[in-house]
Enzyme design. Structure first.
Site, PDB file in Angstrom:
ATOM      1  N   GLU A  64    -145.033  23.297  -9.156  1.00  0.00           N
ATOM      2  CA  GLU A  64    -143.610  22.957  -9.035  1.00  0.00           C
ATOM      3  C   GLU A  64    -142.706  24.068  -9.506  1.00  0.00           C
ATOM      4  OE1 GLU A  64    -145.719  20.706 -10.564  1.00  0.00           O
ATOM      5  OE2 GLU A  64    -145.978  19.592  -8.704  1.00  0.00           O
TER       6      GLU A  64
ATOM      7  N   HIS B 249    -142.518  19.130 -14.977  1.00  0.00           N
ATOM      8  CA  HIS B 249    -141.593  19.348 -13.858  1.00  0.00           C
ATOM      9  C   HIS B 249    -141.023  20.760 -14.038  1.00  0.00           C
ATOM     10  CE1 HIS B 249    -138.448  16.917 -11.299  1.00  0.00           C
ATOM     11  NE2 HIS B 249    -138.906  17.968 -10.667  1.00  0.00           N
TER      12      HIS B 249
ATOM     13  N   HIS C 205    -142.213  13.977 -17.501  1.00  0.00           N
ATOM     14  CA  HIS C 205    -141.878  12.616 -17.082  1.00  0.00           C
ATOM     15  C   HIS C 205    -143.022  11.656 -17.398  1.00  0.00           C
ATOM     16  CE1 HIS C 205    -138.350  14.060 -14.989  1.00  0.00           C
ATOM     17  NE2 HIS C 205    -139.064  14.860 -14.234  1.00  0.00           N
TER      18      HIS C 205
ATOM     19  N   ASN D  26    -134.203  17.360 -14.124  1.00  0.00           N
ATOM     20  CA  ASN D  26    -134.978  18.038 -13.105  1.00  0.00           C
ATOM     21  C   ASN D  26    -135.471  19.386 -13.628  1.00  0.00           C
ATOM     22  OD1 ASN D  26    -135.415  19.760 -10.695  1.00  0.00           O
ATOM     23  ND2 ASN D  26    -134.901  17.864  -9.658  1.00  0.00           N
TER      24      ASN D  26
ATOM     25  N   ASN E  17    -130.503  20.874  -8.906  1.00  0.00           N
ATOM     26  CA  ASN E  17    -131.949  21.033  -9.002  1.00  0.00           C
ATOM     27  C   ASN E  17    -132.288  22.251  -9.864  1.00  0.00           C
ATOM     28  OD1 ASN E  17    -134.805  21.598  -7.939  1.00  0.00           O
ATOM     29  ND2 ASN E  17    -134.319  19.618  -7.084  1.00  0.00           N
TER      30      ASN E  17
ATOM     31  N   ASP F 115    -134.279  24.946  -3.648  1.00  0.00           N
ATOM     32  CA  ASP F 115    -134.904  24.140  -4.698  1.00  0.00           C
ATOM     33  C   ASP F 115    -134.868  24.897  -6.033  1.00  0.00           C
ATOM     34  OD1 ASP F 115    -136.540  22.524  -6.225  1.00  0.00           O
ATOM     35  OD2 ASP F 115    -137.772  21.926  -4.536  1.00  0.00           O
ATOM     36  N   ASN F 116    -135.928  25.675  -6.327  1.00  0.00           N
ATOM     37  CA  ASN F 116    -135.948  26.397  -7.597  1.00  0.00           C
ATOM     38  C   ASN F 116    -135.399  27.814  -7.461  1.00  0.00           C
ATOM     39  OD1 ASN F 116    -137.270  24.440  -9.348  1.00  0.00           O
ATOM     40  ND2 ASN F 116    -138.957  24.663  -7.911  1.00  0.00           N
TER      41      ASN F 116
END
Ligand SMILES: *[C@@H]1O[C@H](CO)[C@@H](O)[C@H](O)[C@H]1NC(C)=O
Ligand SMILES: *[C@@H]1O[C@H](CO)[C@@H](O)[C@H](O)[C@H]1NC(C)=O
Length: 366
Positions: free
Chosen positions: A53, A114, A133, A167, A223, A268-269
């Site tokens: 991730e 995450h 999480h 996130n 994000n 996203d990242n």
């Protein structure tokens, strides 16, 4: 109520739903065609099968990778496997990921990592912040990295009501960070509804042991978050808005929005080349395929490099595009000294050696 009025109301309702649906289809990138653009020197990383991730790389070339996220509404190929943090030394001839051992007393069984972020202290102590999480709740775990035996010593678990559904984080001190957070919904179906309706109910929270406060709001789905090498600017990806918000970070740690960089892909990242300041992002060209996973119609991958984001015309290079036949659902792209690592939400990871024309930049120290 008259029949006519009821019909009119029904018509308005249908138009509203239609409008939301169209806007949603646009936001989720449902209609983009992909033209595959691969790089010459890439291979899948052995030992990463179930997600990578987030990736963060130390200036000395040690890459930290979080793997095994289980999240409602997202695909997982190993739903019973606990999450882990992997380490890969990019200076080696054939870098291979190894799992970092975590000190006793930490609840490994429920580990569900995450976003991650590294912080190096003045005395070279390396801290690793991990969004976790357990049971789909949110905590932030703080570890100290022990390089001599590749282990993580757990220092503390951070929980706060303002950090309800985090996130990603970026560390700004040995125990302080900014986090992207959904302040309203933590439940998966409600989150999807929130995305569908296009509500801007996510924010950015600053955390330190002395003070926790919201520093920015009004994002559809905040994000990835990262910081410029000089520490002056904070970048936040708004995945459903296809944008990166650029904030100026003030001495009092408040953020003020300088600009919004718009693209046509779901960013996203975010990672930042520590030498050049270039921004590298993992993107989802088609968010629909990511959310509604279908082995017959795979989600693709896309990597962009953005240079001079503060200038009037930033240079955007589409570095990599795959239709999902090699890697699915790229969520991060990080560089070190001519190496590019591409991570994914739930699939494998790719290691590429860049040639000088594809973005080695000044990080090519000889
Ligand atoms: C990286 O990508 C995953 C997959 O979408 C996402 O859930 C996660 O929050 C991202 N991590 C960061 C660093 O934003
Ligand atoms: C922080 O500093 C900025 C810039 O100097 C200022 O505009 C802002 O009002 C300050 N915020 C707080 C909470 O003190």
């Amino acid at each position: 109520m008259g029949k006519l009025l009821a019909l009119a109301l029904l018509g308005i309702l249908a138009a509203l739903v239609g409008e939301r649906l169209l806007a949603f289809r646009h936001r989720i990138g449902a209609s983009r065609e992909l033209k595959v653009k691969r790089l010459p020197n890439c291979h899948l990383i052995k030992g990463i099968e179930f997600g990578s991730e987030d990736i963060d790389i130390l200036p000395n070339g040690l890459a930290f990778i979080s793997s095994g996220l289980k999240y409602p509404g997202l695909q997982s190929f190993a739903p019973d496997k606990r999450g882990e943090i992997l380490l890969m030394d990019l200076n080696e001839e054939n870098p291979r990921p190894v799992e970092l051992r975590i000190s006793r007393g930490f609840d490994l069984a429920s580990f569900n990592p995450h976003g991650i972020s590294l912080y190096i202290d003045e005395d070279d102590t390396v801290y690793l912040f991990v969004v976790n999480h357990p049971q789909i709740k949110t905590t932030v775990e703080l570890f100290k990295f022990m390089e001599d035996d590749n282990s993580l010593v757990h220092l503390k678990t951070i929980k706060h009501e303002l950090l309800s559904s985090v996130n990603d984080i970026v560390a700004v001190g040995p125990d302080s960070f900014y986090a992207t957070n959904d302040y309203y919904f933590t439940e998966a179906n409600l989150k999807t509804l929130e995305m569908f309706l296009g509500l801007t109910w996510t924010n950015i929270v600053y955390y330190s042991p002395k003070e926790v406060r919201e520093v920015a709001g009004g994002l559809y789905s905040a994000n990835g978050i990262n910081i410029s090498p000089d520490g002056k600017y904070v970048y936040v990806a708004d995945i459903m808005d296809h944008s990166i918000h650029v904030f100026e970070k003030h001495a009092n740690l408040s953020l003020s929005r300088l600009k919004v960089f718009q693209s046509d892909t779901l960013i996203d990242n975010i990672s930042v080349d520590p030498y050049t300041g270039d921004i590298w992002v993992g993107c989802h060209p088609n968010g629909m395929k990511l959310i509604f996973y279908d082995p017959e119609n795979l989600p693709g991958s896309e990597v962009l490099r953005i240079q001079d984001i503060l200038s009037e015309k930033p240079t955007v290079t589409q570095v990599y595009i795959d239709d999902g036949s090699l890697i699915q659902g790229s969520s991060s792209a990080a560089v070190y000294n001519g190496h590019l690592l591409i991570g994914t939400v739930f699939h494998r990871a790719l290691h590429c050696v860049l040639d000088s024309s594809s973005g080695k930049g000044q990080s090519n120290v000889s």
